[in-house]
Motif scaffolding. Sequence first.
Motif: not given
Length: 175
Positions: A37-42
């Motif tokens: 349910l998490s979003t990781i953005t780079v």
Amino acid sequence: MKNLLLSLFVVAISFSTTAQKKIPASPSQKVEQTVGLSTITVEYSRPGVKDRTIFGDLVPFGKVWRTGANQNTKITFSSDVTVADVTLKAGTYAIYTIPNKESWDVIFYTDATNWGNPKEWDEAKVAVKVSAEVYPVPDTIETFTILFDDLKNTSAVLGFLWESTYVGVQINVTN
């Protein structure tokens, strides 16, 4: 006469706008991955090999590298995650690395506002530092790439790929 002046004005504006555009040597990229349910953005810039020796030369072994080009690489977590059994709170961190021949130290740094490396390194701002094994890649990867692989419901590997090197760090989400 007005039409002629207007036409010349439009041509002059479009010429000056086009003349000012420049292709960056290290283009920027934004990569986003949903893990559970998490979003990781780079967000980072992508330098090229350009017939250079990268690791051990352009990027010296044993020294802090901004892990990309231009401003520092940023990673944002929408919820808390764990890296190397350390909880990182939701938010934005800078990613720095210390490349070595056999392994890299991957550093999540709480101050993500620097351009490149911080002028003065502050150990108190190191949220987590994890050692990751270097894996050789059989072909040359021309452009520095950050990716997510080994994706599962509760984890992903944050991968760094450039020249003939791959390094990965597991990130676990706490949904």
